[in-house]
Design an enzyme around this catalytic site. Sequence first.
Site, mmCIF file in Angstrom:
data_model
loop_
_atom_site.group_PDB
_atom_site.id
_atom_site.type_symbol
_atom_site.label_atom_id
_atom_site.label_comp_id
_atom_site.label_asym_id
_atom_site.label_seq_id
_atom_site.Cartn_x
_atom_site.Cartn_y
_atom_site.Cartn_z
ATOM 1 N N GLY A 238 22.177 17.394 1.321
ATOM 2 C CA GLY A 238 22.746 18.028 2.500
ATOM 3 C C GLY A 238 23.954 17.233 2.974
ATOM 4 O O GLY A 238 24.026 16.015 2.751
ATOM 5 N N GLN B 224 30.001 14.433 9.039
ATOM 6 C CA GLN B 224 29.982 13.363 8.034
ATOM 7 C C GLN B 224 31.273 13.295 7.219
ATOM 8 O O GLN B 224 31.494 12.316 6.506
ATOM 9 C CB GLN B 224 28.800 13.542 7.078
ATOM 10 C CG GLN B 224 27.452 13.342 7.737
ATOM 11 C CD GLN B 224 26.334 13.492 6.728
ATOM 12 O OE1 GLN B 224 25.892 14.592 6.468
ATOM 13 N NE2 GLN B 224 25.892 12.391 6.142
ATOM 14 N N CYS C 41 20.406 9.015 4.115
ATOM 15 C CA CYS C 41 21.566 9.740 4.636
ATOM 16 C C CYS C 41 22.814 9.194 3.959
ATOM 17 O O CYS C 41 22.964 7.970 3.839
ATOM 18 C CB CYS C 41 21.648 9.543 6.150
ATOM 19 S SG CYS C 41 23.042 10.398 6.905
ATOM 20 N N LEU C 42 23.707 10.080 3.535
ATOM 21 C CA LEU C 42 24.928 9.627 2.854
ATOM 22 C C LEU C 42 25.789 8.754 3.759
ATOM 23 O O LEU C 42 26.587 7.954 3.273
ATOM 24 C CB LEU C 42 25.734 10.830 2.353
ATOM 25 C CG LEU C 42 25.030 11.700 1.294
ATOM 26 C CD1 LEU C 42 25.876 12.922 0.972
ATOM 27 C CD2 LEU C 42 24.722 10.898 0.040
ATOM 28 N N HIS D 115 17.271 17.476 9.503
ATOM 29 C CA HIS D 115 18.111 16.276 9.379
ATOM 30 C C HIS D 115 19.587 16.652 9.567
ATOM 31 O O HIS D 115 20.311 15.985 10.327
ATOM 32 C CB HIS D 115 17.872 15.631 8.001
ATOM 33 C CG HIS D 115 18.740 14.458 7.693
ATOM 34 N ND1 HIS D 115 18.239 13.191 7.468
ATOM 35 C CD2 HIS D 115 20.094 14.338 7.571
ATOM 36 C CE1 HIS D 115 19.236 12.360 7.226
ATOM 37 N NE2 HIS D 115 20.376 13.030 7.275
ATOM 38 N N GLU D 116 20.025 17.730 8.891
ATOM 39 C CA GLU D 116 21.438 18.121 8.977
ATOM 40 C C GLU D 116 21.775 18.669 10.359
ATOM 41 O O GLU D 116 22.849 18.385 10.902
ATOM 42 C CB GLU D 116 21.778 19.150 7.897
ATOM 43 C CG GLU D 116 21.574 18.668 6.467
ATOM 44 C CD GLU D 116 22.260 17.336 6.172
ATOM 45 O OE1 GLU D 116 23.335 17.066 6.731
ATOM 46 O OE2 GLU D 116 21.695 16.547 5.382
ATOM 47 N N HIS E 133 22.602 16.052 12.779
ATOM 48 C CA HIS E 133 23.980 15.545 12.680
ATOM 49 C C HIS E 133 24.926 16.321 13.607
ATOM 50 O O HIS E 133 25.861 15.756 14.168
ATOM 51 C CB HIS E 133 24.504 15.675 11.244
ATOM 52 C CG HIS E 133 24.114 14.543 10.340
ATOM 53 N ND1 HIS E 133 24.468 13.228 10.596
ATOM 54 C CD2 HIS E 133 23.429 14.515 9.167
ATOM 55 C CE1 HIS E 133 23.995 12.459 9.610
ATOM 56 N NE2 HIS E 133 23.362 13.205 8.743
HETATM 57 NI NI NI Z 1 22.430 12.562 6.989
#
Ligand code: NI
Length: 190
Positions: free
Chosen positions: A46, A51, A100-101, A142-143, A146
Amino acid sequence: MAILPIVTYDDPVLTTKAEPVTENSEELQQLIRDMFETMYNAEGVGLAAPQIGRSIRLFVMDADPFTDDDEKQGNYGPKTIINPEITWQSNDITEHEEGCLSLPEVRENIKRPEKITLTFLDENFEENKLTVDRMLARVIQHELDHLDGILFIDHLGSFRKRLLKSKLRQIAEGKIQASYPLRTPASTSS
Ligand code: NI
């Protein structure tokens, strides 16, 4: 298409509530394509617009790596989610490891509702409604976090969070490398 650098902790864009997407455009479609390319390049499941430095309510996902045989029901695979809203969530809570990226090398067990109902616009700007559970529900939550300026580590208790402190500082200072391009707060402020 382009691979975009991924913004890392603790860039302010990651703690800002993102604005709704108001119209479809060629620029938006290009952004969606670039976000998919960026997510696949980073081997993520995701990626939310904040991000990559854009404070708008959009994320892309592809939870296919989590698919097992009895879950191949069409809901896994590439998805574009615009202006999402969770309209229902189960009382049942599950705990699972997340990463998480934007927080390379950090992995923690996080508790979330097991099942949710979501309304959103898809890539064609058409209204959609989904009820999903397990990993799909987890990735979406999770997304969506963000888009509200919330990171998965914000769900941790203060003790667990304290143990992460030095790792988080290293990320913020650009001392952690990843296999994909990063935009650290240190690299943009200089
Ligand atoms: Ni993340």
